[in-house]
Design a protein around this motif. Structure first.
Motif, PDB file in Angstrom:
ATOM      1  N   ASN A 164      -3.490   3.268   2.161  1.00 56.85           N
ATOM      2  CA  ASN A 164      -4.387   2.650   1.185  1.00 56.85           C
ATOM      3  C   ASN A 164      -3.714   1.378   0.668  1.00 56.85           C
ATOM      4  O   ASN A 164      -2.689   1.450  -0.022  1.00 56.85           O
ATOM      5  CB  ASN A 164      -4.658   3.602   0.011  1.00 56.85           C
ATOM      6  N   TRP A 165      -4.276   0.237   0.987  1.00 60.71           N
ATOM      7  CA  TRP A 165      -3.680  -1.047   0.585  1.00 60.71           C
ATOM      8  C   TRP A 165      -4.231  -1.429  -0.786  1.00 60.71           C
ATOM      9  O   TRP A 165      -5.398  -1.815  -0.912  1.00 60.71           O
ATOM     10  CB  TRP A 165      -3.993  -2.123   1.616  1.00 60.71           C
ATOM     11  N   PHE A 166      -3.405  -1.310  -1.811  1.00 64.05           N
ATOM     12  CA  PHE A 166      -3.877  -1.588  -3.173  1.00 64.05           C
ATOM     13  C   PHE A 166      -3.754  -3.057  -3.547  1.00 64.05           C
ATOM     14  O   PHE A 166      -4.356  -3.502  -4.526  1.00 64.05           O
ATOM     15  CB  PHE A 166      -3.138  -0.702  -4.191  1.00 64.05           C
ATOM     16  N   GLN A 223      -2.355   0.618 -11.043  1.00 64.39           N
ATOM     17  CA  GLN A 223      -2.086   2.051 -11.168  1.00 64.39           C
ATOM     18  C   GLN A 223      -2.415   2.757  -9.850  1.00 64.39           C
ATOM     19  O   GLN A 223      -3.530   2.646  -9.346  1.00 64.39           O
ATOM     20  CB  GLN A 223      -2.894   2.661 -12.309  1.00 64.39           C
ATOM     21  N   LEU A 224      -1.417   3.450  -9.315  1.00 64.44           N
ATOM     22  CA  LEU A 224      -1.586   4.195  -8.078  1.00 64.44           C
ATOM     23  C   LEU A 224      -1.835   5.656  -8.424  1.00 64.44           C
ATOM     24  O   LEU A 224      -0.965   6.331  -8.980  1.00 64.44           O
ATOM     25  CB  LEU A 224      -0.328   4.068  -7.205  1.00 64.44           C
ATOM     26  N   HIS A 225      -3.005   6.150  -8.128  1.00 59.35           N
ATOM     27  CA  HIS A 225      -3.363   7.536  -8.438  1.00 59.35           C
ATOM     28  C   HIS A 225      -2.809   8.438  -7.340  1.00 59.35           C
ATOM     29  O   HIS A 225      -3.143   8.298  -6.169  1.00 59.35           O
ATOM     30  CB  HIS A 225      -4.876   7.683  -8.545  1.00 59.35           C
ATOM     31  N   ARG A 226      -1.964   9.364  -7.742  1.00 62.92           N
ATOM     32  CA  ARG A 226      -1.310  10.258  -6.792  1.00 62.92           C
ATOM     33  C   ARG A 226      -1.520  11.713  -7.216  1.00 62.92           C
ATOM     34  O   ARG A 226      -1.775  12.001  -8.396  1.00 62.92           O
ATOM     35  CB  ARG A 226       0.201   9.982  -6.735  1.00 62.92           C
ATOM     36  N   GLY A 285       0.798  -1.212   0.000  1.00 59.02           N
ATOM     37  CA  GLY A 285       0.000   0.000   0.000  1.00 59.02           C
ATOM     38  C   GLY A 285       0.834   1.266   0.000  1.00 59.02           C
ATOM     39  O   GLY A 285       2.069   1.219  -0.015  1.00 59.02           O
ATOM     40  N   THR A 286       0.164   2.405   0.001  1.00 64.06           N
ATOM     41  CA  THR A 286       0.817   3.716   0.080  1.00 64.06           C
ATOM     42  C   THR A 286       0.063   4.556   1.109  1.00 64.06           C
ATOM     43  O   THR A 286      -1.139   4.365   1.317  1.00 64.06           O
ATOM     44  CB  THR A 286       0.801   4.448  -1.274  1.00 64.06           C
ATOM     45  N   ASP A 287       0.773   5.488   1.729  1.00 64.72           N
ATOM     46  CA  ASP A 287       0.122   6.371   2.686  1.00 64.72           C
ATOM     47  C   ASP A 287      -0.433   7.589   1.948  1.00 64.72           C
ATOM     48  O   ASP A 287       0.239   8.186   1.108  1.00 64.72           O
ATOM     49  CB  ASP A 287       1.078   6.786   3.801  1.00 64.72           C
ATOM     50  N   CYS A 288      -1.677   7.960   2.266  1.00 66.80           N
ATOM     51  CA  CYS A 288      -2.356   9.061   1.586  1.00 66.80           C
ATOM     52  C   CYS A 288      -3.091   9.916   2.615  1.00 66.80           C
ATOM     53  O   CYS A 288      -3.506   9.431   3.669  1.00 66.80           O
ATOM     54  CB  CYS A 288      -3.365   8.534   0.564  1.00 66.80           C
ATOM     55  N   GLY A 289      -3.272  11.194   2.275  1.00 70.39           N
ATOM     56  CA  GLY A 289      -4.010  12.094   3.144  1.00 70.39           C
ATOM     57  C   GLY A 289      -5.504  11.917   2.983  1.00 70.39           C
ATOM     58  O   GLY A 289      -6.013  11.775   1.866  1.00 70.39           O
ATOM     59  N   HIS A 290      -6.241  11.926   4.110  1.00 70.15           N
ATOM     60  CA  HIS A 290      -7.697  11.786   4.099  1.00 70.15           C
ATOM     61  C   HIS A 290      -8.296  12.836   5.031  1.00 70.15           C
ATOM     62  O   HIS A 290      -7.628  13.370   5.915  1.00 70.15           O
ATOM     63  CB  HIS A 290      -8.115  10.394   4.583  1.00 70.15           C
ATOM     64  N   ASN A 333       0.098 -13.113  11.327  1.00 68.13           N
ATOM     65  CA  ASN A 333      -1.001 -13.688  12.120  1.00 68.13           C
ATOM     66  C   ASN A 333      -2.358 -13.507  11.448  1.00 68.13           C
ATOM     67  O   ASN A 333      -3.395 -13.820  12.059  1.00 68.13           O
ATOM     68  CB  ASN A 333      -1.028 -13.037  13.511  1.00 68.13           C
ATOM     69  N   ASN A 334      -2.350 -13.003  10.203  1.00 65.54           N
ATOM     70  CA  ASN A 334      -3.584 -12.795   9.441  1.00 65.54           C
ATOM     71  C   ASN A 334      -4.600 -11.963  10.230  1.00 65.54           C
ATOM     72  O   ASN A 334      -5.796 -12.271  10.271  1.00 65.54           O
ATOM     73  CB  ASN A 334      -4.198 -14.137   9.032  1.00 65.54           C
ATOM     74  N   ALA A 335      -4.097 -10.887  10.847  1.00 63.33           N
ATOM     75  CA  ALA A 335      -4.952 -10.026  11.657  1.00 63.33           C
ATOM     76  C   ALA A 335      -5.630  -8.947  10.831  1.00 63.33           C
ATOM     77  O   ALA A 335      -6.465  -8.203  11.345  1.00 63.33           O
ATOM     78  CB  ALA A 335      -4.116  -9.375  12.766  1.00 63.33           C
ATOM     79  N   GLY A 336      -5.280  -8.819   9.548  1.00 64.83           N
ATOM     80  CA  GLY A 336      -5.850  -7.785   8.708  1.00 64.83           C
ATOM     81  C   GLY A 336      -4.879  -6.634   8.509  1.00 64.83           C
ATOM     82  O   GLY A 336      -3.822  -6.571   9.139  1.00 64.83           O
ATOM     83  N   VAL A 337      -5.241  -5.708   7.632  1.00 63.48           N
ATOM     84  CA  VAL A 337      -4.320  -4.624   7.279  1.00 63.48           C
ATOM     85  C   VAL A 337      -4.336  -3.522   8.329  1.00 63.48           C
ATOM     86  O   VAL A 337      -5.394  -3.119   8.808  1.00 63.48           O
ATOM     87  CB  VAL A 337      -4.661  -4.046   5.888  1.00 63.48           C
ATOM     88  N   PRO A 338      -3.156  -2.996   8.706  1.00 62.02           N
ATOM     89  CA  PRO A 338      -3.098  -1.873   9.651  1.00 62.02           C
ATOM     90  C   PRO A 338      -3.543  -0.579   8.965  1.00 62.02           C
ATOM     91  O   PRO A 338      -3.446  -0.432   7.761  1.00 62.02           O
ATOM     92  CB  PRO A 338      -1.610  -1.809  10.035  1.00 62.02           C
TER      93      PRO A 338
END
Length: 529
Positions: free
Chosen positions: A408-410, A424-427, A376-381, A452-457
């Motif tokens: 955002n985990w693509f 394609q990562l839209h930036r 993923g990539t870090d994005c502002g929200h 541990n398959n806990a899901g995405v942070p």
């Protein structure tokens, strides 16, 4: 035999050009399997295994070095140095530490993994070029470009693959094109092509076990299409361990030395009773069988067959033990050792390399791979006080509001990633007009193993999140006149740069490209962490 022939009118220009190349593939594996020799497939295609020259070993003497069979028996040498290119794999060296080679130099002793690998590849390249002089006329050899194909384990990190490519380039293998291909993927291509008698059907699922001298790698594939070519897709991410036949050699040697070391008449050819031999095999077989059964357990589809390739993969006892364990698990799968299985990796690498240059030669295609991690990539929200902690918010003058950085985990772990479907990562970036347009931007691609398959942070500073690569895009190629402008909430005018980073995942490497206004500006620089 001439390396040229008259081109038929139906052939394309690219097909004709593809004939005028020498393609050399080698399996940069570990261990020592002396019975494997380079196989000259056709006059312009050359498959070789480093074991032909005595295994993957190198010894230094002053400013020079010897390698393979050049090394005298009692000389200390560097072994398994390839594994040091990927420190993340060192946790899997349990058996190799328990049964060390007394002649092996300690890891990192005097020389870096990069130097050891580069020097070894240099020697291998020179050896191949020497062999080619006996296969082709001097005029043909001097006028025909040589392309190299290097194979690497499927479980290797992106950084280790890039380091391998860098070593190959320093070794002189990139004078023309240089390819890097996953070992079990190459083996699957060759093995399935040779197993026409298996009556393969769409939906069939196979476990491919590449058991070599140093490592054993397992991966599961499902048949997605039968025509016009056989297409397979990864069904389960690959796993591997250091439990190859070199460990068996060391256990045999240790056993003989302990039992017969005081007898002046014993040598390496002494054979022992079956019970003792089984005890020598047990820890290595147990580890290998566990890798296979884990793949079967993780697969969501019934397994039709387990395919054994690699030098150790041709061992009858190994095949019987895997078959016995599968039967106990109530799995009705065959255990198969395809023809020439010990050279499946290097021959499959040639097939894949040729398919890139000459698509009409494609026999088996790996159309999709299972993601081993989240990417993923870090994005502002926009900040939401009911969802996000206040300590993580930041003020944006442009937006005139509080913002928060989220990942955002693509690609999610287990997703099927298609080679012919780039991500394609839209930036977008902004800069005040008074400061001038941005010339360079950096996008960090993050990863999470999620063991541990806990899901995405959610956040990039979570312990499970690591920076994989920094993608540096040169925006100076984009004219400022093409950039839209917009007034921010603070009353300042800003350049707004919307662009895409296109990510294409291949067998063992990743390509990053810059796209702006639907124009592809080519590859961008990627720096792996």
């Amino acid at each position: 035999m001439s390396h040229k022939r008259k081109r038929d009118d139906s052939e394309s220009e690219s097909d004709a050009e593809a004939e005028l190349k020498i393609v050399i593939a080698f399996d940069f594996a570990e261990g020592k399997t002396e019975e494997k020799c380079p196989t000259f497939v056709i006059v312009m295609i050359y498959a070789m295994d480093p074991a032909d020259s005595g295994g993957r070993e190198i010894a230094y003497h002053g400013s020079g070095f010897t390698w393979g069979f050049q090394i005298h028996d009692a000389v200390q040498r560097h072994q398994w140095f390839k594994l040091d290119l990927d420190p993340s794999q060192l946790e899997k060296i349990g058996l190799s530490q328990k049964y060390p080679d007394p002649l092996a130099a300690p890891p990192g002793y005097n020389y870096s993994p990069g130097k050891l690998t580069t020097d070894y590849m240099t020697a291998l390249r020179k050896h191949a070029e020497h062999m080619l002089k006996h296969k082709l006329p001097a005029s043909a050899l001097s006028s025909t470009p040589i392309e190299w194909i290097v194979t690497v384990p499927a479980v290797w990190s992106d950084k280790a693959r890039e380091l391998t490519l860098a070593c190959a380039k320093k070794a002189g293998m990139a004078q023309n094109e240089l390819f890097i291909i996953s070992e079990p993927e190459a083996a699957a291509v060759y093995a399935l092509h040779k197993m026409k008698s298996l009556k393969i059907q769409k939906g069939d699922t196979f476990v491919l076990c590449d058991a070599g001298g140093g490592t054993v790698d397992c991966i599961t594939y499902t048949v997605e299409s039968l025509a016009p070519v056989l297409e397979i897709v990864e069904a389960t991410p690959g796993t591997g361990a250091l439990c190859g036949s070199s460990i068996l050699n060391r256990r045999f040697q240790q056993f003989l030395e302990e039992k017969l070391g005081k007898d002046p008449n014993w040598d390496d050819d002494v054979l022992q009773q079956g019970t003792e031999v089984r005890e020598i095999f047990e820890p290595v077989l147990d580890e290998t069988v566990k890798l296979v059964t884990n793949q079967i357990e993780k697969s969501k589809k019934p397994i039709k067959a387990v395919i054994l390739v690699g030098g150790f993969g041709q061992n009858t006892y190994l095949r019987e033990e895997i078959a016995k364990e599968i039967k106990h698990s109530s799995v009705s799968a065959e255990v198969i050792q395809p023809p020439d299985g010990w050279t499946a990796v290097v021959k499959g690498a040639l097939m894949k390399g040729l398919a890139v240059k000459l698509p009409s030669s494609t026999k088996v295609k790996v159309s999709g791979r299972s993601a081993r991690k989240h990417y993923g990539t870090d994005c502002g929200h926009s900040f939401n006080e009911f969802e996000h902690p206040i300590s993580r918010r930041y003020w944006s003058s442009y937006h005139g509001s509080w913002r928060i950085s989220l990942v955002n985990w693509f690609i999610k772990k287990g997703d099927t990633v298609k080679e012919d479907e780039p991500v394609q990562l839209h930036r977008y970036r902004k800069s005040k007009i008074e400061d001038g347009p941005l010339r360079r931007v950096t996008s960090n691609i993050l990863m999470s193993s999620d063991q541990n398959n806990a899901g995405v942070p959610k956040y990039k500073d979570c312990a499970e999140v690591q920076k994989l690569v920094s993608v540096n895009a040169d925006l100076s190629r984009i004219s400022p006149s093409l950039l839209p402008t917009k007034m921010g909430a603070d009353g300042a005018m800003y350049y707004i740069i919307k662009y895409k980073i296109q990510v294409t995942y291949h067998s063992a490497d990743t390509v990053y490209e810059l796209i702006h206004n639907d124009i592809n500006y080519g590859r961008v620089k990627a720096e792996y962490v």
